[in-house]
Design a protein around this motif. Sequence first.
Motif, PDB file in Angstrom:
ATOM      1  N   ASN A   1       0.799   5.467  -0.147  1.00 19.87           N
ATOM      2  CA  ASN A   1      -0.071   6.628   0.027  1.00 19.87           C
ATOM      3  C   ASN A   1       0.764   7.900   0.019  1.00 19.87           C
ATOM      4  O   ASN A   1       1.785   7.994   0.703  1.00 19.87           O
ATOM      5  CB  ASN A   1      -0.842   6.524   1.343  1.00 19.87           C
ATOM      6  CG  ASN A   1      -1.718   7.748   1.589  1.00 19.87           C
ATOM      7  OD1 ASN A   1      -1.320   8.677   2.276  1.00 19.87           O
ATOM      8  ND2 ASN A   1      -2.914   7.750   1.023  1.00 19.87           N
TER       9      ASN A   1
ATOM     10  N   ASN B   1      -3.817   7.049  -3.061  1.00 20.20           N
ATOM     11  CA  ASN B   1      -3.549   5.782  -2.398  1.00 20.20           C
ATOM     12  C   ASN B   1      -3.624   4.652  -3.430  1.00 20.20           C
ATOM     13  O   ASN B   1      -4.621   4.498  -4.128  1.00 20.20           O
ATOM     14  CB  ASN B   1      -4.577   5.532  -1.291  1.00 20.20           C
ATOM     15  CG  ASN B   1      -4.204   4.337  -0.435  1.00 20.20           C
ATOM     16  OD1 ASN B   1      -3.414   4.444   0.503  1.00 20.20           O
ATOM     17  ND2 ASN B   1      -4.769   3.185  -0.760  1.00 20.20           N
TER      18      ASN B   1
ATOM     19  N   ASN C   1       0.844  -1.192   0.000  1.00 21.84           N
ATOM     20  CA  ASN C   1       0.000   0.000   0.000  1.00 21.84           C
ATOM     21  C   ASN C   1       0.881   1.245   0.000  1.00 21.84           C
ATOM     22  O   ASN C   1       1.720   1.428   0.889  1.00 21.84           O
ATOM     23  CB  ASN C   1      -0.907  -0.003   1.227  1.00 21.84           C
ATOM     24  CG  ASN C   1      -2.064   0.971   1.091  1.00 21.84           C
ATOM     25  OD1 ASN C   1      -3.069   0.655   0.479  1.00 21.84           O
ATOM     26  ND2 ASN C   1      -1.923   2.152   1.680  1.00 21.84           N
TER      27      ASN C   1
ATOM     28  N   SER D   1       0.089  12.206   0.153  1.00 23.45           N
ATOM     29  CA  SER D   1      -0.849  13.323   0.247  1.00 23.45           C
ATOM     30  C   SER D   1      -0.070  14.613   0.422  1.00 23.45           C
ATOM     31  O   SER D   1       1.046  14.623   0.965  1.00 23.45           O
ATOM     32  CB  SER D   1      -1.816  13.135   1.419  1.00 23.45           C
ATOM     33  OG  SER D   1      -1.130  13.157   2.654  1.00 23.45           O
TER      34      SER D   1
ATOM     35  N   ASP E   1      -4.829  13.535  -2.204  1.00 24.48           N
ATOM     36  CA  ASP E   1      -4.478  12.291  -1.531  1.00 24.48           C
ATOM     37  C   ASP E   1      -4.567  11.150  -2.543  1.00 24.48           C
ATOM     38  O   ASP E   1      -5.620  10.916  -3.134  1.00 24.48           O
ATOM     39  CB  ASP E   1      -5.418  12.039  -0.356  1.00 24.48           C
ATOM     40  CG  ASP E   1      -4.974  10.851   0.482  1.00 24.48           C
ATOM     41  OD1 ASP E   1      -5.128   9.712   0.005  1.00 24.48           O
ATOM     42  OD2 ASP E   1      -4.493  11.050   1.603  1.00 24.48           O
TER      43      ASP E   1
END
Length: 912
Positions: A433, A460, A431, A435, A458
Amino acid sequence: MKKLLMLLVIAMTSTVFSQTKSFEISGTLTSKQDKIPIESATIYLQRVKDSTIITYTISDKKGEFLLENKTSDKTANLFISYIGYKTYQKKITIENKKTSLGTIALQENANALQEVVIRAQAPPVTVKKDTLEFNVKSFKTKNNANVEDLLKKLPGVEVDEDGKIKINGKDVNKILVNGKPFFSNDPTIATKNLSKEMIEKIQVSNTKTDQEAFTGEDGAQTNKTVNLVIKKENNKGVFGRVAAGAGTDKRYEYAGMYNRFNNNLRLSLLAGGNNINSPGFSYGEISKMFGGSSSRNINSQINNWGREGIITSNNKGLNYVDTWGKNIDASTNYFGSTTNNNNTSKSETEETLETGNIFTNSNSRSNDESEKHSSESKFKIELDSTLLITIRPEFNLTKTKNTNDNNSISLNSNNDTINTSSSKSLNENTNNNFSNNLSVTKRIGKKGSYLKFNINNDINIRNSTNNIENNVEIINNPSESRTTNQLREGKNKNNTFFLETKYQLSIIEKKLSLDLGVGYRNNVQKNTNNTYDYNDTTGEYESFINDEFSTDFRYDNITTTPSIKIKYTKDKWSSNFTSEYLLRTLESSDFLRPELNLKRRFNAPQFSYRLNYRSTKTNLGLNYDLKNVAPYINQIQAFKNISNPLNTVEGNPLLSPSKRHTMSVDFSQNNFQKKIYFYSYIYGYITEDEIVSKTEIGEGNLRNTTYENVNGQYSLYGYLNYSKEIKIDTVKSIRVGIGGSSNIRKSINLINNTQNPSISRSISPNIYTRFNWRDIASLSVRYRPSYTKNYINNNLQEFTSHNVGINTNNHFMKKIEFSNDINYSYNPNISDGFDKSAWFWNTSISYSLFKDKANLSIKAYDLLNQNINARQYAYNNKITNRQSTVLQRYFMFSFSWKFNSLGKKGATRHYK
C-alpha cells in the motif's frame, strides 16, 4: 483467597491519620480596570515549607471560587493566576473552618503570560482559550513514573487497562511532543515510554489537522490531542532503556529504546521481542519490561483484545523529527514486525430458525505468520504566515501465511446429523500500500478567509495464493458428498484518487463564515482470481483455469460532491450546517462474463449539523448526519461465488445505496472546586435501505445467499461516567465513580423469504473506587456486570456476565514496588462444555538499584493457573460459544537499565 484480599486491603488502608482539619476559602475575582468578573482563573494553595500544592480550583462565570480541603498546616500561600493579569499572591492563616476573602481585583499586565511561565510556583491548571494546561510539578506520582502514570492523576482523565486515554469522556487519538509527532498515531508509545521527569507541562485541546490549526478552525469535537511540553533543559541529550527477561516454560522478553534529543532534532530507535503474547511496540508494551505493573497489560491482551493462541513476536522501529531551515518541519517513522501465532479452538453455534434450530460444533487448528513494514512521513512547509503546504507519503508492506485445519458437524433440533465438513487450507498473501497526501492552504486577508486544496492518492495491491481442500458430507436422502481441491491465485488492485477544494469566506471576523467546496473521488478496483483444479492422476494442478471458480472484473465508484457550509460562532457557542449533493456512478465490468456488466447512477443529498457549547467547566455537543453509503462490489456484482460448498453467494445488481441518519449528544461538566467530573454520550442511527443478507436454506443445510435492501434497522447507544475525588488529607485521597453503557439494536436478515428481526438490549454498569496514598500506595476495586437480552423471532435469550477487578500497588519500602492484579470473571450462560468462571491473578515485585537506574523484577502470570478464553457472543439469529488456546501460568525474572544524559548536568533526576 478472601483472607488474602482482606489482608491486602488492611495493609493498604491502615495508617495513622495526621492531625488535619477541614477548611473552605472563598472569594470573587474581578478586573481592576472595568470591574467585570473573571472566569477561568486558577486559584491554588501552596504549603509554605515546600511549595507543594494543597488544593486548587477554577473560578466560575461569576468570578466566584471556593477552595476546599484538609490540612495540618496553619498557614499557606494563596496564588491567583490568569492570562493577561498579574499573578496575585497572599499568605493566609488557616484557622477558621470558613474564610471569605471578599472581592479580589486583578491588575492587568501585558507581560503576565511570560511571568506565569517562569515563576517557580506555576499554577496547576491554566486555561488558554481552547487549551487546558497542566503543570506537571503540581501532581504527585511515584519515582520512575511515566507519562501514563501522570495522566491518571489529572482531573477528568481516564486511562484503561490497555492504555487507552479518555479526557472528559473523549478519546485521545494523538500525542505530540513539543507540538510534533512521536512515533506516528500510536499514543501509548509516548505515554508508556517517556518519563514524567522530562515533562514540564501537559496541554489538552481538541484534535486539529495542521490545516485547521493554521486557519484557526475549531477542529474535531469528538477527539482530544495531548501535547507534552519538554523541559527546556531536557531538550538536549540522550536517554533510553534496555531490558530482558527469562521465565519458566521457555518464556522470554527483551526490549531496548534509544532517544537522542537536540532541540528541534529528535531521533528514537526501538527493538524488542517476546513469546508472551505482547503485541509489540505498536501498542507501547515496552513499558511493562521496565519495572512497571505488567500484569494488567498481559491480562488486557488476553481478555480484552480477543487475541487467541500463543504469539511470538519481534519488533523494531525508528522515529525522526527535525526542522529544516526556518520553514520546514520534517518527521518520519518506521515500524517492522514479525509474528507467529499457534492456536487451537472449539466453538458451538446455535442458529434460531422458524423451521427448527440448527447446532454447529467446530474444532480448528491454525498457525498464522506475518511480516509487516510501515513507514509514514510528514513535511510541513510554512513559506510565510499566509501559506502552508503539507506532504504526507505513507508506505505499508504486509506478508502473511496461514495454515488452517477445521472440522465441523451440524445437527438439527432432534440431534440428527445434517452435514459434516472438513477443510485444510494454506493461504499466502502479500499486500503493498502506498498513499500520498498533498495539501495547500492559503490565508486571504485578515478576517479569516482562506483557500485550501487537498489531493490524495491511495494505491493498494494484494497478491494471494491459496491451496484449499474441502470435503462435505450432506446427510440427505440420498446422501451426497462434495470434494474440492484447488489452487487459487489472485490479484487485487485498489486505486483511489481524491481531490478537494474549499474556499472559506469570512463574513464577520471570527463569527460568521461561508464555505464553498467541491470534492471528487474516483475509486477503481481490479480483481483477478484464477482457479486450478487438482488432478489425481498427475498429482499436479491443471494448467487450464476453472472458469466457474475464477473472476476477472473491474469496479468503478466515482463521486462528485459540491457542498456549502455556513458557520456561526459567538462567545462559547458555535454552530454549523453543511449541505452536499452526492453525484455517484457505479460501474462493474466482468471480463469473463460480459453479460453481467452494469452501470448505475445515484444522486442523493447529504446533510450535517453541529451545535457546540464550550466553557471551562461545561461542554455540550449536538450532531446530526445524513450519509449515503454505496454497496460493496461483492454485494452488487451478479457473479455466483461457489467457493464455499455449503453456501453459494450471488450479488444483487438492483441494490440501492443505504441512507443512514445519525445523531449524537455529548455533555460533560467538571467541577474543579468539588473535584466532581461527569460525562455522558448518546449515539444513535436509523438506516433506510440497509443492505442485508438474504439466505435460502435447503436440504442438508445447504445455502444460497444474496443481498437485499430493507428498512427498520436502528441502533441506540448511551454511555455515562460520574466520578468524585475525596481528599482525606494532603497526601491521601479516594476517587469513587459510577458509570456504564447501554445499547439497543435492531438488525434484520432474510431467511427463506422471511424477515428475521433480532433485537438486542444490553446494559453494562461500572462501579469503581481508587484509594491513593501519595506515591506510597494505591488500591483500586472495580465491578463490571453485564446484562443482555436478545429477541430473535420473538424468542428471548438472556446473557449475564460479571467481572471484579482488584489492583494494588505499594512502595512502603523506598526501593521496592509490589503490585497485584486480581480479576474474577463469571459467565453463567456459557455452554456446559466451556469454563464458566475463573480467577486471574498476576503479581510482580521489583527492586530499584543504582539510584533507580536499574530495576530487578519477578513476575508471576496467572498465579492460580485458571486463565481461560471462553467467550459468548450473539449476532442476528446466531449465538456462539468459543474457547481457544491461552497463555498459561509462568514466572519470569527481568532486569532493566535506564540511561540518561538529559538536563543541565546530564544526570538522572527524579521529581515527586
